[in-house]
Design a protein around this motif. Structure first.
Motif, PDB file in Angstrom:
ATOM      1  N   ASP A  62       0.826  -1.206   0.000  1.00 41.66           N
ATOM      2  CA  ASP A  62       0.000   0.000   0.000  1.00 41.66           C
ATOM      3  C   ASP A  62       0.858   1.252   0.000  1.00 41.66           C
ATOM      4  N   SER A  63       2.081   1.116   0.541  1.00 36.71           N
ATOM      5  CA  SER A  63       2.963   2.273   0.650  1.00 36.71           C
ATOM      6  C   SER A  63       4.407   1.800   0.764  1.00 36.71           C
ATOM      7  N   ALA A  65       8.140   3.921   0.972  1.00 33.81           N
ATOM      8  CA  ALA A  65       8.911   5.165   0.946  1.00 33.81           C
ATOM      9  C   ALA A  65      10.327   4.847   1.407  1.00 33.81           C
ATOM     10  N   ASP A  84       8.938   8.540  -2.291  1.00 31.13           N
ATOM     11  CA  ASP A  84       7.682   7.841  -2.009  1.00 31.13           C
ATOM     12  C   ASP A  84       7.237   7.097  -3.274  1.00 31.13           C
ATOM     13  N   LYS A  86       4.784   5.086  -3.408  1.00 33.26           N
ATOM     14  CA  LYS A  86       3.333   4.913  -3.294  1.00 33.26           C
ATOM     15  C   LYS A  86       2.948   3.432  -3.328  1.00 33.26           C
ATOM     16  N   THR A  87       1.869   3.091  -4.002  1.00 34.68           N
ATOM     17  CA  THR A  87       1.368   1.714  -4.052  1.00 34.68           C
ATOM     18  C   THR A  87       2.143   0.895  -5.085  1.00 34.68           C
ATOM     19  N   ARG A  96       8.562   4.945 -11.439  1.00 33.18           N
ATOM     20  CA  ARG A  96       8.391   6.150 -10.621  1.00 33.18           C
ATOM     21  C   ARG A  96       9.553   7.088 -10.912  1.00 33.18           C
TER      22      ARG A  96
END
Length: 145
Positions: A62-63, A65, A84, A86-87, A96
């Motif tokens: 879900d996360s 970082a 970060d 993210k998902t 990313r």
């Protein structure tokens, strides 16, 4: 009755190979979180870092970082940053990018993943991300953990 040793040896070798192959097929694949520094691009006065992340940990993140430290060409710490991601869905690849304002890419010689700031998901307690992380760079900028 005569025993044909070469044929018996062949059958023994084939049976042994099949047993070893079956045992390897049943071994669980260790979880992996692959982070690749894929590109380093200058965009005006910003340095853009492009990462390819692949979550092979069996469950969605879900996360994610990462605490990072950037080193200059002389090997000195030049900046701390939090990336970060993210998902990250399970068994999928995601790209990313992160932009570093007022930074020349030529001045970033190395990126250190100093720690995991967030590793969250229904099946995770936190340490799994750092334990499973595999870092790679396909650029001249080094990445390590």
């Amino acid at each position: 009755m005569a025993i044909n040793y070469p044929n018996n040896l062949l059958y023994i070798l084939i049976a042994g190979f099949l047993i070893v192959s079956a045992a390897r097929a049943q071994e669980p694949v260790p979880p992996a979180l692959s982070i690749e520094l894929n590109a380093v691009e200058q965009a005006d006065n910003k340095c853009r870092l492009v990462f390819v992340a692949e979550n092979k940990m069996g469950n969605e993140l879900d996360s994610l970082a990462l605490e990072t430290v950037l080193f200059d060409a002389a090997g000195k710490v030049s900046r701390f940053a939090l990336f970060d991601f993210k998902t990250l869905p399970a068994d999928k690849m995601r790209v990313r990018q992160f932009e570093l304002p007022d930074t020349q890419c030529s001045s970033v010689s190395k990126i250190l993943i100093n720690g995991v700031a967030a590793c969250k998901g229904a099946a995770f307690t936190g340490a799994e991300c750092s334990d499973a992380m595999q870092l790679k760079s396909s650029t001249s900028t080094e990445i390590s953990g």
